[in-house]
Design an enzyme around this catalytic site. Structure first.
Site, short mmCIF file in Angstrom:
data_model
loop_
_atom_site.label_atom_id
_atom_site.label_comp_id
_atom_site.label_asym_id
_atom_site.label_seq_id
_atom_site.Cartn_x
_atom_site.Cartn_y
_atom_site.Cartn_z
CB VAL A 49 -0.96 0.01 1.21
CG1 VAL A 49 -2.10 -0.93 1.01
CG2 VAL A 49 -0.20 -0.29 2.49
CE LYS A 80 -3.06 13.82 -1.30
NZ LYS A 80 -2.24 13.06 -0.33
N PRO A 98 -5.79 21.66 1.31
CG PRO A 98 -6.06 23.90 0.66
CD PRO A 98 -6.22 22.96 1.83
C1 LIG Z 1 -1.95 0.80 5.88
C2 LIG Z 1 -0.86 1.61 5.25
C3 LIG Z 1 -1.19 2.61 4.34
C4 LIG Z 1 -0.18 3.41 3.78
N1 LIG Z 1 -0.50 4.43 2.93
C5 LIG Z 1 0.46 5.29 2.53
C6 LIG Z 1 0.18 6.42 1.71
O1 LIG Z 1 -0.94 6.63 1.29
N2 LIG Z 1 1.19 7.23 1.36
C7 LIG Z 1 2.48 7.02 1.78
O2 LIG Z 1 3.36 7.82 1.49
N3 LIG Z 1 2.78 5.93 2.50
C8 LIG Z 1 1.82 5.07 2.89
N4 LIG Z 1 2.15 3.98 3.63
C9 LIG Z 1 3.54 3.68 3.89
C10 LIG Z 1 4.15 3.00 2.66
O3 LIG Z 1 3.40 1.87 2.32
C11 LIG Z 1 5.57 2.57 2.99
O4 LIG Z 1 6.29 3.67 3.47
C12 LIG Z 1 6.26 2.07 1.77
O5 LIG Z 1 5.53 1.07 1.17
C13 LIG Z 1 7.64 1.59 2.10
O6 LIG Z 1 7.64 0.34 2.64
P1 LIG Z 1 9.05 -0.39 2.78
O7 LIG Z 1 9.66 -0.47 1.45
O8 LIG Z 1 9.80 0.28 3.87
O9 LIG Z 1 8.64 -1.83 3.33
P2 LIG Z 1 7.99 -3.09 2.58
O10 LIG Z 1 7.05 -2.71 1.52
O11 LIG Z 1 7.46 -3.97 3.70
O12 LIG Z 1 9.22 -3.82 1.91
C14 LIG Z 1 10.09 -4.62 2.67
C15 LIG Z 1 11.01 -5.37 1.73
O13 LIG Z 1 11.94 -6.11 2.50
C16 LIG Z 1 12.00 -7.43 2.01
N5 LIG Z 1 12.34 -8.33 3.10
C17 LIG Z 1 11.80 -8.39 4.35
N6 LIG Z 1 12.35 -9.39 5.04
C18 LIG Z 1 13.26 -9.98 4.23
C19 LIG Z 1 14.13 -11.08 4.35
N7 LIG Z 1 14.19 -11.82 5.49
N8 LIG Z 1 14.90 -11.41 3.32
C20 LIG Z 1 14.87 -10.71 2.15
N9 LIG Z 1 14.05 -9.66 1.97
C21 LIG Z 1 13.25 -9.31 2.99
C22 LIG Z 1 10.61 -7.71 1.47
O14 LIG Z 1 10.64 -8.76 0.53
C23 LIG Z 1 10.30 -6.35 0.82
O15 LIG Z 1 10.87 -6.34 -0.47
C24 LIG Z 1 1.16 3.16 4.14
C25 LIG Z 1 1.48 2.11 5.01
C26 LIG Z 1 0.49 1.34 5.57
C27 LIG Z 1 0.86 0.23 6.52
#
Ligand SMILES: Cc1cc2nc3c(=O)[nH]c(=O)nc-3n(C[C@H](O)[C@H](O)[C@H](O)COP(=O)(O)OP(=O)(O)OC[C@H]3O[C@@H](n4cnc5c(N)ncnc54)[C@H](O)[C@@H]3O)c2cc1C
Length: 501
Positions: A49, A80, A98
């Site tokens: 997400v 947006k 806004p």
């Molecule tokens: C409910 C919700 C709604 C959101 N809505 C918004 C929004 O509207 N706007 C906004 O700016 N942000 C939003 N966010 C935040 C946004 O989704 C995250 O900041 C963004 O997706 C970044 O996530 P990430 O890459 O840090 O983690 P993740 O997407 O969790 O990626 C983690 C990565 O690590 C890898 N990984 C984990 N463990 C291992 C392992 N043991 N070995 C190898 N690889 C591993 C996984 O495979 C994955 O590739 C939202 C978050 C949530 C929870």
């Protein structure tokens, strides 16, 4: 001259939005002078997400050289203009936060003091009438800002909604083309130097070994490097931001897409609605203390405005931060560094601001602790400022009676927020630090929208004669009211931009 101590190998753990944004930015900035590898596991997957952004996204797109039309096509994005808050202050009430500015830049005192003065003298023009972005959003229209300060269009700001999965895929393509090596697999072990505790390599379950000088933890909520390996703790903010779960489900798009995110308050939290070209993203962010998962799912699935396209997904989180996201030679970016709920779409911004800080403070192999300390201080300030802004939405409500809202109305607030709110009530002043993310217009929109009224205004506004001031404020509202209907509908503006070569 070649410096022997330069970082030559960067290893990124994680291929979610954070991992691929980091890979794209580093590969673009360093070219092939630094070797970048990214380890991710398709089996573990991503949060998936994170689809609404704020205008700072333009810096990032510029940094990595994204062509807007291509980006809109590749990620099924929409424009947006801000966020509509429905039922927050009380059921039936709505207001708009806004992007861009209110009124116009006039000589002398900040415009909102002019508005406050006009209000104090009996002029009832609402704040939203002084924002072209808010008026365009209400009419489902869109236009981009222009540079000419004499045009009312110069007061606009905009960001995007996009499909998070497609965005990560798009950035992956750019990164791989720029030389980033992607390794598929699960992390098995983190190898560390016994003397200084630095991470030296990651090994995978298939026995691959990724050696590096600098490691970026983009492993999401798991925080495998910064927490598990480096032992950095988590500061829990759930006493201020009690929502700890979300259910998310996409549905079919509506006929005309709206150029804004909608956030509707619910009994135990709030629901987002994010329109994309090919579908609408929806989710209910709630406090598990006040609603069961089944209740939350039922609330979400019965309030979609299209047909559900997938089963609802459940996500768990704790609002909070890491005070030292950079320790040794590990830098946490993305969810591993902390999480603030998506109420103001700040997580993707925090990723890009983490990347920008890292580039500015990019270390040599010794990882000078002064650089890490600076990174950590600025990051903490960013998180603290955003946290206060989010808390404001929850606590300043008068007409919601459910237990979550009662709790938030009466909880003890951070002192910084109490002081800011009190100053605004007394004098209409918004006292902000120079590098805070949310600026005067945002605080004004939410304070006013949540029903907090300023009793005073800057005395400088009294240097302007009352009737002249009132006439100018009304004139700006009139310019906005006349301009809005002449601008294109959002879908037409989007189609035109996408078609651009
Ligand atoms: C409910 C919700 C709604 C959101 N809505 C918004 C929004 O509207 N706007 C906004 O700016 N942000 C939003 N966010 C935040 C946004 O989704 C995250 O900041 C963004 O997706 C970044 O996530 P990430 O890459 O840090 O983690 P993740 O997407 O969790 O990626 C983690 C990565 O690590 C890898 N990984 C984990 N463990 C291992 C392992 N043991 N070995 C190898 N690889 C591993 C996984 O495979 C994955 O590739 C939202 C978050 C949530 C929870």
């Amino acid at each position: 001259m070649e410096t022997p101590d330069r970082i030559r190998r960067v290893v990124i753990l994680g291929g979610g939005t954070a991992g691929w944004m980091t890979a794209a930015a580093l590969s673009r900035s360093f070219g092939r002078t630094v070797q970048i590898s990214l380890l991710e596991s398709a089996e573990i997957g991503t949060v998936g997400v994170g689809e609404a952004t704020i205008p700072t996204i333009h810096w990032f797109n510029e940094l990595i050289g994204i062509d807007e039309a291509e980006f809109l096509r590749a990620t099924e994005a929409t424009f947006k203009l801000g966020i509509e808050f429905v039922d927050w202050t009380a059921p039936g009430h709505r207001y708009f936060h806004p992007f861009g500015q209110f009124g116009a830049t006039l000589p002398g005192v900040a415009f909102h003091h002019r508005w406050l003065k006009a209000r104090a003298e009996g002029c009832d023009v609402p704040l939203s009438a002084l924002s072209l972005a808010a008026q365009l959003a209400a009419q489902g229209r869109f236009a981009k800002p222009v540079g000419d300060a004499r045009s009312i269009l110069s007061t606009l700001g905009y960001a995007y909604h996009f499909d998070a999965g497609l965005y990560a895929g798009y950035l992956r393509q750019l990164s791989e083309a720029a030389g980033v090596r992607r390794v598929e697999g699960k992390l098995r072990n983190v190898v560390r130097d016994g003397a200084n505790g630095f991470v030296t390599a990651l090994t995978t379950e298939r026995d691959e070994r990724l050696e590096g000088d600098l490691f970026i933890d983009c492993s999401g909520f798991r925080a495998l490097l910064i927490a598990d390996a480096m032992g950095e703790g988590y500061e829990d903010w759930s006493h201020w931001l009690p929502c700890d779960r979300a259910v998310a489900a996409p549905c079919t798009r509506v006929a005309a897409t709206t150029p804004y995110t909608r956030s509707t308050a619910r009994a135990a939290g709030w629901q987002w609605r994010i329109p994309l070209q090919h579908r609408t993203g929806n989710g209910y962010v709630y406090a598990s203390r006040y609603a069961s998962d089944d209740e939350a799912m039922a609330t979400l699935m019965t309030s979609l405005d299209g047909e559900a396209l997938a089963e609802p997904r459940l996500l768990r989180f704790t609002a909070g931060t890491r005070r030292r996201p950079w320790r040794g030679n590990v830098v946490a970016i993305g969810l591993s560094s902390g999480f603030l709920e998506p109420l103001e779409s700040t997580s993707i911004h925090l990723i890009q601001s983490g990347i920008t800080k890292l580039l500015t403070l990019f270390p040599d192999r010794g990882c000078d602790p002064v650089l890490a300390e600076r990174f950590n201080t600025v990051f903490s300030r960013d998180m603290d400022g955003i946290k206060d802004f989010l808390i404001l939405h929850y606590h300043a409500t008068s007409g919601r009676s459910e237990p979550l809202w009662q709790h938030c109305r009466t909880m003890t607030l951070p002192e910084t927020l109490v002081a800011r709110e009190a100053q605004y009530r007394r004098s209409g002043r918004l006292i902000l630090d120079a590098d805070e993310l949310f600026r005067e217009a945002s605080w004004l929109a939410v304070l006013n929208g949540q029903g907090i009224a300023a009793q005073g205004y800057n005395p400088l506004a009294d240097a302007i004669d009352g009737s002249t001031n009132r006439a100018q404020v009304l004139q700006i509202a009139d310019v906005i009211a006349r301009a809005a209907p002449t601008l294109p509908l959002h879908d037409a503006a989007l189609a035109q931009r996408i078609a651009a070569a």
